[in-house]
Design a protein around this motif. Structure first.
Motif, PDB file in Angstrom:
ATOM      1  N   ARG A 108       0.819  -1.216   0.000  1.00  0.00           N
ATOM      2  CA  ARG A 108       0.000   0.000   0.000  1.00  0.00           C
ATOM      3  C   ARG A 108       0.853   1.267   0.000  1.00  0.00           C
ATOM      4  N   GLN A 109       1.934   1.252   0.749  1.00  0.00           N
ATOM      5  CA  GLN A 109       2.782   2.434   0.840  1.00  0.00           C
ATOM      6  C   GLN A 109       3.742   2.558  -0.343  1.00  0.00           C
ATOM      7  N   ILE A 110       4.028   1.440  -0.986  1.00  0.00           N
ATOM      8  CA  ILE A 110       5.002   1.428  -2.088  1.00  0.00           C
ATOM      9  C   ILE A 110       4.344   1.749  -3.421  1.00  0.00           C
ATOM     10  N   VAL A 111       3.149   1.193  -3.627  1.00  0.00           N
ATOM     11  CA  VAL A 111       2.430   1.369  -4.897  1.00  0.00           C
ATOM     12  C   VAL A 111       1.124   2.101  -4.624  1.00  0.00           C
ATOM     13  N   PRO A 112       1.088   3.423  -4.763  1.00  0.00           N
ATOM     14  CA  PRO A 112      -0.142   4.183  -4.508  1.00  0.00           C
ATOM     15  C   PRO A 112      -1.261   3.794  -5.479  1.00  0.00           C
ATOM     16  N   LEU A 113      -2.481   3.786  -4.957  1.00  0.00           N
ATOM     17  CA  LEU A 113      -3.651   3.463  -5.760  1.00  0.00           C
ATOM     18  C   LEU A 113      -4.613   4.641  -5.779  1.00  0.00           C
ATOM     19  N   SER A 114      -5.382   4.726  -6.849  1.00  0.00           N
ATOM     20  CA  SER A 114      -6.399   5.769  -6.959  1.00  0.00           C
ATOM     21  C   SER A 114      -7.621   5.393  -6.135  1.00  0.00           C
ATOM     22  N   MET A 115      -8.642   6.242  -6.160  1.00  0.00           N
ATOM     23  CA  MET A 115      -9.883   5.951  -5.440  1.00  0.00           C
ATOM     24  C   MET A 115     -10.543   4.671  -5.932  1.00  0.00           C
ATOM     25  N   MET A 116     -10.360   4.352  -7.218  1.00  0.00           N
ATOM     26  CA  MET A 116     -10.929   3.132  -7.787  1.00  0.00           C
ATOM     27  C   MET A 116      -9.977   1.951  -7.661  1.00  0.00           C
ATOM     28  N   MET A 117      -8.902   2.142  -6.885  1.00  0.00           N
ATOM     29  CA  MET A 117      -7.894   1.111  -6.657  1.00  0.00           C
ATOM     30  C   MET A 117      -7.203   0.690  -7.944  1.00  0.00           C
ATOM     31  N   ALA A 118      -6.849   1.677  -8.742  1.00  0.00           N
ATOM     32  CA  ALA A 118      -5.990   1.472  -9.912  1.00  0.00           C
ATOM     33  C   ALA A 118      -4.628   2.082  -9.605  1.00  0.00           C
ATOM     34  N   VAL A 119      -3.562   1.486 -10.145  1.00  0.00           N
ATOM     35  CA  VAL A 119      -2.230   2.018  -9.883  1.00  0.00           C
ATOM     36  C   VAL A 119      -2.129   3.429 -10.455  1.00  0.00           C
ATOM     37  N   VAL A 120      -1.516   4.319  -9.692  1.00  0.00           N
ATOM     38  CA  VAL A 120      -1.366   5.705 -10.123  1.00  0.00           C
ATOM     39  C   VAL A 120      -0.231   5.840 -11.124  1.00  0.00           C
ATOM     40  N   SER A 121       0.848   5.090 -10.929  1.00  0.00           N
ATOM     41  CA  SER A 121       2.021   5.176 -11.786  1.00  0.00           C
ATOM     42  C   SER A 121       1.764   4.528 -13.142  1.00  0.00           C
ATOM     43  N   ALA A 122       1.968   5.302 -14.214  1.00  0.00           N
ATOM     44  CA  ALA A 122       1.809   4.750 -15.563  1.00  0.00           C
ATOM     45  C   ALA A 122       2.872   3.703 -15.855  1.00  0.00           C
ATOM     46  N   VAL A 123       4.058   3.860 -15.272  1.00  0.00           N
ATOM     47  CA  VAL A 123       5.127   2.878 -15.484  1.00  0.00           C
ATOM     48  C   VAL A 123       4.756   1.536 -14.865  1.00  0.00           C
ATOM     49  N   VAL A 124       4.225   1.586 -13.637  1.00  0.00           N
ATOM     50  CA  VAL A 124       3.785   0.347 -12.993  1.00  0.00           C
ATOM     51  C   VAL A 124       2.625  -0.274 -13.753  1.00  0.00           C
ATOM     52  N   GLY A 125       1.681   0.558 -14.188  1.00  0.00           N
ATOM     53  CA  GLY A 125       0.557   0.055 -14.972  1.00  0.00           C
ATOM     54  C   GLY A 125       1.011  -0.588 -16.266  1.00  0.00           C
ATOM     55  N   GLY A 126       1.966   0.065 -16.956  1.00  0.00           N
ATOM     56  CA  GLY A 126       2.519  -0.524 -18.174  1.00  0.00           C
ATOM     57  C   GLY A 126       3.230  -1.825 -17.893  1.00  0.00           C
ATOM     58  N   GLY A 127       3.909  -1.900 -16.743  1.00  0.00           N
ATOM     59  CA  GLY A 127       4.579  -3.141 -16.362  1.00  0.00           C
ATOM     60  C   GLY A 127       3.594  -4.278 -16.150  1.00  0.00           C
ATOM     61  N   LEU A 128       2.434  -3.965 -15.557  1.00  0.00           N
ATOM     62  CA  LEU A 128       1.397  -4.985 -15.379  1.00  0.00           C
ATOM     63  C   LEU A 128       0.897  -5.504 -16.725  1.00  0.00           C
ATOM     64  N   LEU A 129       0.694  -4.591 -17.665  1.00  0.00           N
ATOM     65  CA  LEU A 129       0.250  -5.000 -19.002  1.00  0.00           C
ATOM     66  C   LEU A 129       1.282  -5.887 -19.679  1.00  0.00           C
ATOM     67  N   ILE A 130       2.543  -5.502 -19.597  1.00  0.00           N
ATOM     68  CA  ILE A 130       3.614  -6.282 -20.232  1.00  0.00           C
ATOM     69  C   ILE A 130       3.726  -7.662 -19.588  1.00  0.00           C
ATOM     70  N   ALA A 131       3.675  -7.719 -18.252  1.00  0.00           N
ATOM     71  CA  ALA A 131       3.774  -9.003 -17.553  1.00  0.00           C
ATOM     72  C   ALA A 131       2.624  -9.930 -17.940  1.00  0.00           C
ATOM     73  N   ALA A 132       1.411  -9.375 -17.996  1.00  0.00           N
ATOM     74  CA  ALA A 132       0.251 -10.189 -18.382  1.00  0.00           C
ATOM     75  C   ALA A 132       0.377 -10.665 -19.817  1.00  0.00           C
ATOM     76  N   GLY A 133       0.914  -9.804 -20.702  1.00  0.00           N
ATOM     77  CA  GLY A 133       1.075 -10.190 -22.095  1.00  0.00           C
ATOM     78  C   GLY A 133       2.103 -11.293 -22.269  1.00  0.00           C
ATOM     79  N   ILE A 134       3.236 -11.174 -21.591  1.00  0.00           N
ATOM     80  CA  ILE A 134       4.280 -12.196 -21.695  1.00  0.00           C
ATOM     81  C   ILE A 134       3.781 -13.537 -21.164  1.00  0.00           C
ATOM     82  N   TYR A 135       3.032 -13.500 -20.061  1.00  0.00           N
ATOM     83  CA  TYR A 135       2.539 -14.745 -19.458  1.00  0.00           C
ATOM     84  C   TYR A 135       1.637 -15.518 -20.409  1.00  0.00           C
ATOM     85  N   GLN A 136       0.950 -14.808 -21.295  1.00  0.00           N
ATOM     86  CA  GLN A 136       0.061 -15.469 -22.246  1.00  0.00           C
ATOM     87  C   GLN A 136       0.802 -16.458 -23.141  1.00  0.00           C
ATOM     88  N   PHE A 137       2.113 -16.290 -23.297  1.00  0.00           N
ATOM     89  CA  PHE A 137       2.896 -17.154 -24.183  1.00  0.00           C
ATOM     90  C   PHE A 137       3.599 -18.292 -23.435  1.00  0.00           C
TER      91      PHE A 137
END
Length: 240
Positions: A108-137
């Motif tokens: 909670r203190q390391i990765v801030p979240l918005s009111m809707m509990m989405a990551v605030v950092s675009a870099v972290v959000g992009g990392g989540l997308l990349i990780a999910a995409g790689i896992y698909q393979f």
């Protein structure tokens, strides 16, 4: 039809409960995020969301078990009720919900979240997308997806009689489903854990992955799309 109607009812009830719990969770996250009551509310929100999202996607396996158990009963070998299999499957996603809550509270203190509990950092959000995409393979994703797409194959290899055996089959199928979807569930933190459109969209996609034949390679197409999306997101964030 009764089983299918029950799954639809559970999904609808789960979404309704999640939305009812959502407002108290948001209020508690602002006023008392370090209390036990907040952790309990957060778990209830995650659990109802997972039940609403994942139980309908298991419909092919649940309906297949119901049909096979009826066949056994007609031959004089009654099996455990469908809800025992569903209970084993739900137990896996209950554990996942608990793990998600622990992870969310720990970061909670390391990765801030918005009111809707989405990551605030675009870099972290992009990392989540990349990780999910790689896992698909990955081979693990593909192996788990094959079992989810072929309930008859799953039951032919894992059939067990009795209540305990049926519950174990539900747990086993739940772990295959978890292996197929756990990284995709991380995308809830990209779109917002409490964003209804994002929740429904992910649930529909997971269901399509299980229903569309493997020859169409939907998971690989989605993986490539997610990686490209993630790279674009990170690139845009770094340019700011």
């Amino acid at each position: 039809m009764v089983v299918l109607a029950g799954l639809v009812g559970v999904a609808g009830l789960g979404l309704w409960l999640m939305l009812r719990v959502g407002d108290p969770v948001m209020m508690a996250s602002m006023s008392r995020p370090d209390t036990a009551s907040f952790a309990v509310l957060l778990f209830v929100m995650w659990w109802t969301m997972m039940m609403a999202m994942m139980l309908p996607t298991a419909a092919p396996a649940i309906l297949t078990y119901a049909a096979m158990s009826r066949r056994f009963a007609e031959k004089g070998s009654p099996q455990a009720p469908v809800w025992v299999f569903v209970g084993g499957y739900g137990a896996v996603w209950t554990l996942f919900s608990l793990a998600a809550v622990i992870l969310q509270l720990a970061t909670r203190q390391i990765v801030p979240l918005s009111m809707m509990m989405a990551v605030v950092s675009a870099v972290v959000g992009g990392g989540l997308l990349i990780a999910a995409g790689i896992y698909q393979f990955t081979p693990l994703k593909q192996a788990c997806l094959r079992h989810c797409q072929s309930p008859l194959l799953f039951f032919s290899r894992n059939w067990r009689s009795g209540w305990r055996g049926t519950f174990r089959m539900g747990v086993s199928h739940g772990f295959y489903c978890l292996g197929c979807c756990w990284v995709l569930m991380g995308l809830l933190f990209y779109g917002g854990v409490m964003a209804l459109n994002w929740i429904v969209g992910l649930a529909v996609y997971v269901a399509l992955e299980k229903l569309i034949p493997a020859d169409y390679r939907l998971s690989q197409f989605t993986g490539a799309l997610l990686v490209a999306w993630g790279l674009w997101t990170v690139y845009g964030a770094l340019l700011r």
